[in-house]
Design an enzyme around this catalytic site. Structure first.
Site, PDB file in Angstrom:
ATOM      1  N   ASP A  51       1.108  -1.181  -0.134  1.00 34.96           N
ATOM      2  CA  ASP A  51      -0.155   0.026  -0.007  1.00 34.96           C
ATOM      3  C   ASP A  51       0.942   1.253   0.096  1.00 34.96           C
ATOM      4  O   ASP A  51       1.776   1.358   1.042  1.00 34.96           O
ATOM      5  CB  ASP A  51      -0.892  -0.075   1.243  1.00 34.96           C
ATOM      6  CG  ASP A  51      -1.877   1.213   1.248  1.00 34.96           C
ATOM      7  OD1 ASP A  51      -2.799   1.319   0.784  1.00 34.96           O
ATOM      8  OD2 ASP A  51      -1.175   2.098   2.054  1.00 34.96           O
ATOM      9  N   TYR A  56       3.257   9.829  -0.312  1.00 32.22           N
ATOM     10  CA  TYR A  56       4.354   9.227   0.815  1.00 32.22           C
ATOM     11  C   TYR A  56       5.569   9.636   0.382  1.00 32.22           C
ATOM     12  O   TYR A  56       6.158   9.045  -0.764  1.00 32.22           O
ATOM     13  CB  TYR A  56       4.306   7.609   0.798  1.00 32.22           C
ATOM     14  CG  TYR A  56       2.912   7.254   1.566  1.00 32.22           C
ATOM     15  CD1 TYR A  56       1.799   7.946   1.975  1.00 32.22           C
ATOM     16  CD2 TYR A  56       2.568   6.123   1.696  1.00 32.22           C
ATOM     17  CE1 TYR A  56       0.747   7.850   2.596  1.00 32.22           C
ATOM     18  CE2 TYR A  56       1.328   5.620   2.075  1.00 32.22           C
ATOM     19  CZ  TYR A  56       0.460   6.413   2.655  1.00 32.22           C
ATOM     20  OH  TYR A  56      -0.609   5.839   3.356  1.00 32.22           O
ATOM     21  N   SER A 147     -10.669   6.339   0.751  1.00 33.31           N
ATOM     22  CA  SER A 147     -10.117   6.417   1.928  1.00 33.31           C
ATOM     23  C   SER A 147     -10.580   7.309   2.605  1.00 33.31           C
ATOM     24  O   SER A 147     -10.648   8.565   2.163  1.00 33.31           O
ATOM     25  CB  SER A 147      -8.555   6.290   1.671  1.00 33.31           C
ATOM     26  OG  SER A 147      -7.720   6.322   3.105  1.00 33.31           O
ATOM     27  N   PRO A 200      -3.039   0.114  12.303  1.00 34.46           N
ATOM     28  CA  PRO A 200      -3.798  -0.953  13.065  1.00 34.46           C
ATOM     29  C   PRO A 200      -3.209  -1.053  14.480  1.00 34.46           C
ATOM     30  O   PRO A 200      -3.871  -1.901  15.443  1.00 34.46           O
ATOM     31  CB  PRO A 200      -3.859  -2.437  12.192  1.00 34.46           C
ATOM     32  CG  PRO A 200      -2.490  -2.209  11.361  1.00 34.46           C
ATOM     33  CD  PRO A 200      -2.470  -0.467  11.151  1.00 34.46           C
ATOM     34  N   GLU A 251       5.997 -11.501  12.392  1.00 35.02           N
ATOM     35  CA  GLU A 251       5.029 -11.613  13.331  1.00 35.02           C
ATOM     36  C   GLU A 251       3.871 -11.141  12.813  1.00 35.02           C
ATOM     37  O   GLU A 251       2.653 -11.671  12.921  1.00 35.02           O
ATOM     38  CB  GLU A 251       5.205 -10.713  14.515  1.00 35.02           C
ATOM     39  CG  GLU A 251       6.504 -11.389  15.722  1.00 35.02           C
ATOM     40  CD  GLU A 251       6.874 -10.620  16.444  1.00 35.02           C
ATOM     41  OE1 GLU A 251       7.799 -10.961  17.213  1.00 35.02           O
ATOM     42  OE2 GLU A 251       6.430  -9.417  16.720  1.00 35.02           O
ATOM     43  N   ASN A 252       3.722 -10.033  12.075  1.00 39.10           N
ATOM     44  CA  ASN A 252       2.475  -9.507  11.594  1.00 39.10           C
ATOM     45  C   ASN A 252       1.868 -10.411  10.375  1.00 39.10           C
ATOM     46  O   ASN A 252       0.825 -10.700  10.425  1.00 39.10           O
ATOM     47  CB  ASN A 252       2.776  -8.120  11.014  1.00 39.10           C
ATOM     48  CG  ASN A 252       3.172  -7.021  12.141  1.00 39.10           C
ATOM     49  OD1 ASN A 252       3.015  -7.416  13.248  1.00 39.10           O
ATOM     50  ND2 ASN A 252       3.654  -5.761  11.594  1.00 39.10           N
TER      51      ASN A 252
HETATM   52  N1  LIG Z   1      -5.173   6.056   3.964  1.00 38.66           N
HETATM   53  C1  LIG Z   1      -4.830   6.764   4.942  1.00 38.66           C
HETATM   54  O1  LIG Z   1      -4.966   8.031   5.161  1.00 38.66           O
HETATM   55  C2  LIG Z   1      -3.670   6.308   5.614  1.00 38.66           C
HETATM   56  C3  LIG Z   1      -3.268   6.828   7.007  1.00 38.66           C
HETATM   57  C4  LIG Z   1      -2.194   6.271   7.667  1.00 38.66           C
HETATM   58  C5  LIG Z   1      -1.537   5.249   7.353  1.00 38.66           C
HETATM   59  N2  LIG Z   1      -1.930   4.498   6.073  1.00 38.66           N
HETATM   60  C6  LIG Z   1      -1.284   3.105   5.744  1.00 38.66           C
HETATM   61  O2  LIG Z   1      -1.242   2.308   6.443  1.00 38.66           O
HETATM   62  C7  LIG Z   1      -0.189   1.762   6.963  1.00 38.66           C
HETATM   63  C8  LIG Z   1      -0.010   1.266   8.556  1.00 38.66           C
HETATM   64  O3  LIG Z   1      -0.400   2.423   9.174  1.00 38.66           O
HETATM   65  P1  LIG Z   1       0.647   3.348  10.157  1.00 38.66           P
HETATM   66  O4  LIG Z   1       2.040   3.022   9.465  1.00 38.66           O
HETATM   67  O5  LIG Z   1       0.291   4.612  10.177  1.00 38.66           O
HETATM   68  O6  LIG Z   1       0.727   2.338  11.555  1.00 38.66           O
HETATM   69  P2  LIG Z   1       1.188   0.927  11.920  1.00 38.66           P
HETATM   70  O7  LIG Z   1       1.235  -0.117  10.967  1.00 38.66           O
HETATM   71  O8  LIG Z   1      -0.136   0.476  13.139  1.00 38.66           O
HETATM   72  O9  LIG Z   1       2.188   1.314  12.883  1.00 38.66           O
HETATM   73  C9  LIG Z   1       3.607   1.385  12.336  1.00 38.66           C
HETATM   74  C10 LIG Z   1       4.570   1.153  13.563  1.00 38.66           C
HETATM   75  O10 LIG Z   1       4.256  -0.098  14.461  1.00 38.66           O
HETATM   76  C11 LIG Z   1       5.540  -0.594  14.722  1.00 38.66           C
HETATM   77  N3  LIG Z   1       5.130  -2.183  14.619  1.00 38.66           N
HETATM   78  C12 LIG Z   1       4.668  -2.529  13.413  1.00 38.66           C
HETATM   79  N4  LIG Z   1       4.621  -3.908  13.698  1.00 38.66           N
HETATM   80  C13 LIG Z   1       5.004  -4.117  14.739  1.00 38.66           C
HETATM   81  C14 LIG Z   1       5.320  -5.329  15.589  1.00 38.66           C
HETATM   82  N5  LIG Z   1       4.768  -6.534  15.360  1.00 38.66           N
HETATM   83  N6  LIG Z   1       5.672  -5.232  17.053  1.00 38.66           N
HETATM   84  C15 LIG Z   1       6.119  -3.969  17.383  1.00 38.66           C
HETATM   85  N7  LIG Z   1       6.042  -2.789  16.716  1.00 38.66           N
HETATM   86  C16 LIG Z   1       5.387  -2.920  15.404  1.00 38.66           C
HETATM   87  C17 LIG Z   1       6.342   0.119  13.529  1.00 38.66           C
HETATM   88  O11 LIG Z   1       7.787   0.041  14.288  1.00 38.66           O
HETATM   89  P3  LIG Z   1       9.094  -1.000  13.735  1.00 38.66           P
HETATM   90  O12 LIG Z   1       9.200  -0.473  12.521  1.00 38.66           O
HETATM   91  O13 LIG Z   1      10.069  -0.766  14.542  1.00 38.66           O
HETATM   92  O14 LIG Z   1       8.479  -2.299  13.557  1.00 38.66           O
HETATM   93  C18 LIG Z   1       6.052   1.343  13.374  1.00 38.66           C
HETATM   94  O15 LIG Z   1       6.609   2.168  14.344  1.00 38.66           O
HETATM   95  C19 LIG Z   1       0.894   2.822   6.459  1.00 38.66           C
HETATM   96  O16 LIG Z   1       2.266   2.517   6.452  1.00 38.66           O
HETATM   97  C20 LIG Z   1       0.155   3.239   5.112  1.00 38.66           C
HETATM   98  O17 LIG Z   1       0.493   2.422   4.082  1.00 38.66           O
HETATM   99  C21 LIG Z   1      -3.013   5.134   5.298  1.00 38.66           C
END
Ligand SMILES: NC(=O)c1ccc[n+]([C@@H]2O[C@H](COP(=O)([O-])OP(=O)(O)OC[C@H]3O[C@@H](n4cnc5c(N)ncnc54)[C@H](OP(=O)(O)O)[C@@H]3O)[C@@H](O)[C@H]2O)c1
Length: 273
Positions: A51, A56, A147, A200, A251-252
């Site tokens: 995604d 970005y 979105s 998430p 893990e994810n």
């Molecule tokens: N459509 C929209 O408006 C919108 C907005 C926000 C995000 N998004 C999309 O959604 C994706 C995910 O959202 P996000 O990046 O905001 O948040 P996220 O995936 O919930 O969180 C990312 C953070 O979680 C940590 N993490 C992930 N898996 C982990 C695990 N198993 N154990 C411990 N820490 C973990 C990562 O650190 P480490 O790197 O240290 O693992 C990173 O700092 C984005 O990358 C983007 O593609 C879309």
């Protein structure tokens, strides 16, 4: 990996987010090495849904996604690539131009899914969909989605899309139920639309919460995995966590195969109702 079977497609329950791949709001080449390592390991682990978005790292995320895929050599048809057009590019000509730019940066012939990243005030959704529908007819985009759309806007998008709208990508996690309360999740589940849960994993919550810890300990998995499994156990919900860390990525990925019991779901659901 478990999948959502929808509109003759198989979409993995867990994909890979790319926000901060290649930088944040601007390209930051000093992040390239760690970004490419993260993408390489995700591809090697078997992630197939990536995604990304034109904004970005100001397009650099798309460049790195395309480059990593070519370097690892995964055939294009095995992948599901999502990108997004930003809210200030929703006029007809802009949508067509921005999609071409995303394809050029990715080095690809088509996108599997193209989303309106955010609604904008005063947007003319019919004009935006005139361009999006054209992109589908031209074969540059396979599926359309939106979105951050509330229920009213989502219904308008469904009516304007010539092909079944595939998803609404919104924030959704155990502590963030806004899109349950506003009726979007139920509407998606009743109308064969995926809800793609972004952000998430809410760190502070995930690490400190006792109920989550107890459910995770009972299964010998991490609290992050339970947070993701809580999402993927729900019908028509997929998610796209992001991680630079290969262990976290693994893990994810594995969390997609965990199906929580009704008892676990009830306990976790009850936490923020
Ligand atoms: N459509 C929209 O408006 C919108 C907005 C926000 C995000 N998004 C999309 O959604 C994706 C995910 O959202 P996000 O990046 O905001 O948040 P996220 O995936 O919930 O969180 C990312 C953070 O979680 C940590 N993490 C992930 N898996 C982990 C695990 N198993 N154990 C411990 N820490 C973990 C990562 O650190 P480490 O790197 O240290 O693992 C990173 O700092 C984005 O990358 C983007 O593609 C879309």
């Amino acid at each position: 990996m478990r999948y959502e079977n929808i509109h003759n497609l198989q979409i993995p329950k867990i994909g890979f987010g790319t926000w901060t791949i290649g930088g944040r709001n601007h390209a930051d080449p000093s992040w390239d090495e760690k970004s490419l390592l993260a993408l390489h390991s995700a591809l090697e682990l078997g992630y197939t849904h990536f995604d990304t978005a034109e904004n970005y790292a100001a397009g650099h995320s798309e460049e790195l996604v395309g480059r990593a895929i070519r370097e690892i050599g995964v055939p294009r048809e095995k992948l599901f690539i999502t990108s997004k057009v930003e809210p200030n590019h929703l006029e007809y000509e802009d949508v067509l131009r921005c999609c071409e730019n995303s394809l050029r940066r990715l080095g690809m012939e088509y996108l599997d899914l193209y989303l309106i990243h955010w609604p904008s005030v005063g947007m003319k959704l019919a004009e935006t969909f005139r361009a999006l529908n054209q992109l589908v007819r031209e074969g540059k985009v396979r599926c359309l989605g939106v979105s951050n759309f509330n229920l009213k806007l989502l219904k308008q998008a469904v009516a304007l899309s010539e092909t079944p709208l595939l998803t609404n990508q919104v924030p959704y996690s155990i502590p963030d139920r806004k899109y349950v309360k506003n009726g979007v999740l139920e509407y998606c589940q009743q109308n064969d639309i995926l809800l793609t849960a972004y952000t998430p994993v809410k760190h502070r919550f995930t690490q400190g919460n006792q109920t989550l810890k107890a459910v995770a300990q009972a299964r010998g998995v991490t609290t992050h995995q339970i947070s993701l499994a809580w999402l993927t156990t729900q019908p028509r919900v997929i998610t796209i966590p992001m991680s630079f860390n290969p262990q976290h990525q693994a893990e994810n990925f594995a969390a997609a195969d965990m199906e929580l019991s009704d008892e676990d779901m009830t306990q976790l659901n009850g936490m923020f109702e």
